[in-house]
Scaffold this active site. Structure first.
Site, mmCIF file in Angstrom:
data_model
loop_
_atom_site.group_PDB
_atom_site.id
_atom_site.type_symbol
_atom_site.label_atom_id
_atom_site.label_comp_id
_atom_site.label_asym_id
_atom_site.label_seq_id
_atom_site.Cartn_x
_atom_site.Cartn_y
_atom_site.Cartn_z
ATOM 1 N N TRP A 105 0.838 -1.208 0.000
ATOM 2 C CA TRP A 105 0.000 0.000 0.000
ATOM 3 C C TRP A 105 0.871 1.256 0.000
ATOM 4 O O TRP A 105 0.519 2.260 -0.626
ATOM 5 C CB TRP A 105 -0.908 0.003 1.227
ATOM 6 C CG TRP A 105 -1.810 1.199 1.315
ATOM 7 C CD1 TRP A 105 -3.054 1.339 0.776
ATOM 8 C CD2 TRP A 105 -1.525 2.442 1.982
ATOM 9 N NE1 TRP A 105 -3.569 2.590 1.071
ATOM 10 C CE2 TRP A 105 -2.645 3.280 1.798
ATOM 11 C CE3 TRP A 105 -0.435 2.931 2.704
ATOM 12 C CZ2 TRP A 105 -2.710 4.572 2.323
ATOM 13 C CZ3 TRP A 105 -0.491 4.219 3.224
ATOM 14 C CH2 TRP A 105 -1.622 5.014 3.030
ATOM 15 N N HIS A 106 2.001 1.185 0.682
ATOM 16 C CA HIS A 106 2.838 2.372 0.800
ATOM 17 C C HIS A 106 3.576 2.710 -0.483
ATOM 18 O O HIS A 106 3.990 3.864 -0.663
ATOM 19 C CB HIS A 106 3.836 2.212 1.945
ATOM 20 C CG HIS A 106 3.249 2.448 3.293
ATOM 21 N ND1 HIS A 106 2.562 1.476 3.995
ATOM 22 C CD2 HIS A 106 3.203 3.571 4.070
ATOM 23 C CE1 HIS A 106 2.143 1.972 5.142
ATOM 24 N NE2 HIS A 106 2.511 3.231 5.210
ATOM 25 N N GLY A 107 3.743 1.759 -1.380
ATOM 26 C CA GLY A 107 4.411 2.101 -2.618
ATOM 27 C C GLY A 107 4.756 0.899 -3.467
ATOM 28 O O GLY A 107 4.844 -0.236 -2.972
#
Length: 468
Positions: free
Chosen positions: A319-321
């Site tokens: 989700w963060h990248g």
């Protein structure tokens, strides 16, 4: 546009507040929707159409699911269609390049990946629309038939860019009716100013030290400079993200909304499990309710519980990248959470608090190396320097200069990462009448003046979570 900018503070926000409060109550959602679209379009006029499409797409999907609620096959098909559509949009803009590059690497191909800028806030508003559809499908919330109210929920500018991730169920009632008093508005203004000061005065300034260390060639780093730099980043990302979240929550209160607390002093934690109950709380809550529990949570035995945790932490990193760094970072924390659940929490409970606290901070600090570095190779090299591998000096003249000029500031930041400053302000308000009436408001005025002066005189004003 970001909150910590002069154009937002002295143009957009005052005009928005004025228009909002002179408008009749029944028009305030429409005003909020309109100004939110302007806020988003200010920096990304093209990508606003993606957000509008997502809003319209799931507004009608919600209506159709409700219409065919008693025809399970049709309702399920619409639900799946909605999930595929939302994840497809997020995946195309955020992960398509990552997928293509890995296919090229594995199969020795040369497929050209589209170089697409990531629409700001897409991870946040996509998760919000998805949670709405899931809750409507499960019958947990009534469908929202008013498009203006639904649009205000999805696009609401205070929490659009960086959260907290607001579930529809949490503010459904507030979209219909909400009350703002002068005291409540004042609480929101105080929270906003505290967040602004954390972001501008603390995060931005300590970020300069990390920027200096990170830009130093790896072969020139010393052991102490590596630790000094990553500790600076550890503090920067907390004050940056929690400060921006405080501003979002403060703005919410000013417009009559209550957003959930997103940070609860995570660096005072005595285990990694506790840390993640205090850090980015809205994201952890989202994954628990919409991934972990639907997979079975802890109800199906230990092995499946560990599997579910592994899935959640893989997705947390992803989700963060779109990078292996983020995936490994997520799995890294997942590993410690699972080890603590199996064994370590019992040991930590018997240890002195200082030992468990140091253990937690050490795990978290190393994790931030994986999070912040551009590649896994650079992360491993940096961690190697931290622990003395590669023949690096312990310190040099530049390191000692950086330490001497920042040591007091680092101590101040460490104190501000605890509940102590808040307790002092609360005590002053409660016990000292003059402080409550004069001194505390003056403190907030000083925070605002200093933050404004910094923004006028400095061009270093990044927002780390803007890229997510």
């Amino acid at each position: 546009m970001v909150f910590s900018s002069l154009i937002f503070l002295f143009l957009f926000l005052p005009i928005t507040v004025l228009i909002y409060y002179v408008s009749p109550m029944k028009l305030r959602n429409a005003v909020l929707l309109a100004v939110s679209l302007i806020f988003y379009a200010w920096g990304e006029p093209i990508y606003i159409f993606i957000m509008i499409f997502s809003t319209v797409f799931d507004y009608f999907n919600g209506l159709l699911i409700d219409k065919y609620r008693y025809r399970k096959t049709i309702a399920r098909a619409i639900f799946i269609f909605s999930m595929i559509g939302s994840l497809g949009i997020l995946g195309f803009f955020k992960y398509s390049g990552f997928v293509v590059n890995n296919i090229n690497l594995l199969l020795n191909l040369h497929i050209q990946a589209a170089d697409l800028p990531l629409p700001v806030g897409i991870s946040f508003y996509t998760f919000q629309t998805m949670s709405y559809i899931v809750d409507v499908y499960k019958g947990k919330v009534p469908v929202q038939r008013n498009f203006i109210s639904f649009g205000a929920y999805v696009t609401m500018f205070p929490q659009l860019v960086a959260g907290p991730i607001v579930k529809y169920d949490d503010i459904a009632g507030q979209l219909v009716t909400r009350k703002v008093t002068l005291d409540r508005f004042g609480e929101g203004a105080e929270l906003f100013i505290r967040g602004l000061a954390k972001k501008v005065l603390l995060a931005n300034n300590i970020g300069l030290l990390w920027t200096s260390v990170k830009s130093t060639p790896i072969e020139e780093l010393t052991v102490l400079s590596a630790w000094l730099g990553i500790i600076a980043f550890t503090l920067q990302i907390y004050f940056d993200f929690s400060g921006y979240t405080d501003m979002a929550r403060g703005l919410g209160k000013m417009f009559g909304f209550d957003f959930m607390e997103n940070f609860r002093y995570p660096y005072i934690s005595k285990s990694v499990t506790e840390f993640w109950r205090r850090w980015h709380i809205s994201l952890g809550t989202w994954f628990r309710e919409y991934v972990y529990i639907p997979l079975g949570g802890n109800r199906l035995g230990l092995m499946k519980q560990l599997r579910n945790l592994l899935v959640v932490w893989f997705l947390t990193g992803l989700w963060h990248g779109a990078s292996w760094n983020f995936i490994i970072w997520g799995l890294y924390f997942g590993f410690f959470v699972m080890i603590e659940k199996l064994l370590l929490l019992r040991w930590l409970g018997r240890m002195p608090a200082s030992v468990s606290h140091v253990y937690t901070l050490l795990v978290v600090i190393i994790g931030w190396v994986l999070f912040e570095m551009d590649t896994l190779a650079s992360a491993w090299h940096f961690i190697g320097v931290m622990f003395g591998f590669g023949g690096h000096d312990f310190a040099d003249r530049q390191t000692l200069y950086d330490l001497s000029t920042n040591v007091v500031f680092l101590v101040v930041l460490a104190c501000c990462a605890t509940p102590l400053p808040g307790k002092i302000l609360a005590y002053m308000k409660e016990k000292w009448r003059v402080a409550g009436v004069i001194v505390v408001p003056m403190i907030y005025v000083i925070f605002m003046v200093l933050s404004t002066a910094y923004l006028v005189n400095d061009t270093y004003n990044p927002f780390l979570y803007f890229r997510f």
